[in-house]
Scaffold this motif. Structure first.
Motif, mmCIF file in Angstrom:
data_model
loop_
_atom_site.group_PDB
_atom_site.id
_atom_site.type_symbol
_atom_site.label_atom_id
_atom_site.label_comp_id
_atom_site.label_asym_id
_atom_site.label_seq_id
_atom_site.Cartn_x
_atom_site.Cartn_y
_atom_site.Cartn_z
ATOM 1 N N HIS A 338 -14.176 -56.082 -53.550
ATOM 2 C CA HIS A 338 -15.333 -55.282 -53.138
ATOM 3 C C HIS A 338 -15.760 -54.289 -54.216
ATOM 4 C CE1 HIS A 338 -14.229 -57.008 -49.304
ATOM 5 N NE2 HIS A 338 -13.083 -56.361 -49.280
ATOM 6 N N PRO A 341 -20.749 -55.107 -55.041
ATOM 7 C CA PRO A 341 -21.289 -55.721 -53.831
ATOM 8 C C PRO A 341 -21.812 -57.132 -54.101
ATOM 9 C CG PRO A 341 -22.045 -53.453 -54.010
ATOM 10 C CD PRO A 341 -21.349 -53.772 -55.293
ATOM 11 N N GLY A 342 -21.413 -58.056 -53.216
ATOM 12 C CA GLY A 342 -21.884 -59.424 -53.336
ATOM 13 C C GLY A 342 -21.074 -60.302 -54.256
#
Length: 407
Positions: A338, A341-342
């Motif tokens: 994490h 993000p993504g």
């Protein structure tokens, strides 16, 4: 257009380019890539001499798809020296233009998409040609996970019986890419029993067989068959190449060997496919398969390099010396989960490492697919130690600095 082309996924290196879009590597460091498994050691001079000598006469005629007897005999002799395996040069050996094209073409020879549920089974993570061969051959791919707690052995026991029942072809990769794991005799015995029961063909990809770090060379598929009394090599084909063994990926030369009935069918396919090898490349290949000195020296270079780099990286990552091949399959620290993000942890690791230290590694999730709810490559990166030792050590030093706590 062939509608099956739309099923193909982007190659890992295309995905890597997309991941790195917008990243400006730190200009304080020269670029070092550990991303692509392309041999960088010097090509043996005797091989180059043989290729040059053959150019005068080797381009004047069409070559036979079956190859010259001298090449098939050289391949058979190498199998005898390396594995103690006896094959007929006339009908159990076939030269190919590198193992990559042969693996793909062999699947098109074996697969019968008219059979409901036709399936091609292979390890996960994997060499992407396996998946493409399945999809373009009209078969369903089935991904079998590698298990970290068992030195990345493939969990063949996890495959349901109904999958085996519709399997037509299985790809085995030993030593494995990217894990370097070597399949032991008991696992070969398991696959042979399954093949006998269900009638599927086993294609054994062994292109990394000559780069290993233990005293005992990796077990090959044909060798395993002989040890188990299967001297007819029924439903078994092994694939090998000079690319890694002799540092000539640009030569595009290898061979397949095994079941004479499969060789006959594959030869027919390749005759129509246009799979003949240039006579000049054949002459160079005869020289390469007949010489072991350059292979021993090549292996020495990898052993020395891995002996230096592995403990350095092990001080900051989960990584260990593999059985064979020229990759390190390293776990990414949990801090990268994490982080961006993504992006998965391995993607975030690769992106930040390039930005801060100008070192390229390949996210492990790009070499695997999510299957049974898990992508077994996620959280790992593949590092190809193919460059000169100084460059690999410099890259390792930067990774150590990248992962070391800041003061």
């Amino acid at each position: 257009m062939n509608p099956k082309l739309s099923l193909l996924q982007p190659y890992p290196f295309e995905r890597l380019r997309q991941l790195f879009a917008g990243v400006t590597p730190n200009p304080a460091y020269r670029a070092i890539s550990l991303g692509i498994g392309e041999p960088k050691h010097a090509t043996p001079q005797m091989l180059k001499d043989a290729l040059a000598a053959a150019l005068d006469t080797g381009l004047a005629g069409y070559p036979a798809t079956a190859g010259e007897p001298a090449l098939r005999e050289a391949c058979a002799a190498w199998l005898q020296r390396r594995y103690g395996v006896t094959v007929s040069p006339a009908n159990q050996v076939l030269p190919v233009n590198g193992s990559r094209e042969a693996l793909f073409a062999f699947a098109q020879t074996v697969l019968d998409p008219t059979q409901a549920g036709a399936t091609l089974v292979f390890p996960n993570p994997f060499y992407q040609i396996y998946e493409g061969a399945a999809l373009l051959g009209g078969a369903q791919p089935y991904y079998v996970p590698s298990v970290p707690s068992r030195n990345f052995a493939v969990d063949w026991d996890s495959v349901p019986e109904d999958v085996w029942a519709r399997t037509q072809l299985i790809f085995v990769c030993s030593p494995g890419n990217p894990t370097g794991a070597v399949m032991p005799l008991d696992e070969w015995a398991k696959l042979f029993e399954l093949s006998d029961r269900h009638g599927f063909v086993i294609a054994s990809d062994e292109c990394y067989s000559e780069i290993y770090f233990r005293d005992e060379p990796p077990l090959g598929g044909l060798e395993a068959a002989v040890k188990l009394g299967r001297t007819d090599f029924k439903n078994l084909m092994m694939f090998t190449s000079l690319s890694k063994r002799s540092n000539v990926p640009g030569l595009r030369s290898g061979f397949v060997a095994g079941d004479a009935a499969l060789i006959k069918a594959f030869l027919l396919y390749r005759t129509y496919h246009g799979g003949a090898m240039s006579p000049a490349v054949q002459a160079a290949s005869v020289a390469a398969w007949g010489d072991e000195d350059h292979v021993i020296d090549n292996r020495r270079q990898y052993r020395e390099k891995f002996a230096q780099v592995t403990p350095l990286l092990a001080s900051v990552m989960e990584v260990a010396l593999p059985d064979a091949a020229f990759y390190l399959w390293a776990g990414v620290p949990e801090a990268f989960n994490h982080r961006i993000p993504g992006l998965s942890a391995d993607e975030a690791f690769a992106r930040e490492l390039l930005a801060q230290y100008n070192v390229t590694v390949l996210p492990g999730s790009y070499l695997a697919r999510e299957a049974q709810g898990v992508n077994p490559g996620r959280g790992r990166v593949r590092m190809a130690l193919v460059a000169e030792p100084a460059e690999c050590l410099e890259a390792a030093g930067r990774i150590v600095e990248f992962l070391s706590p800041r003061a």
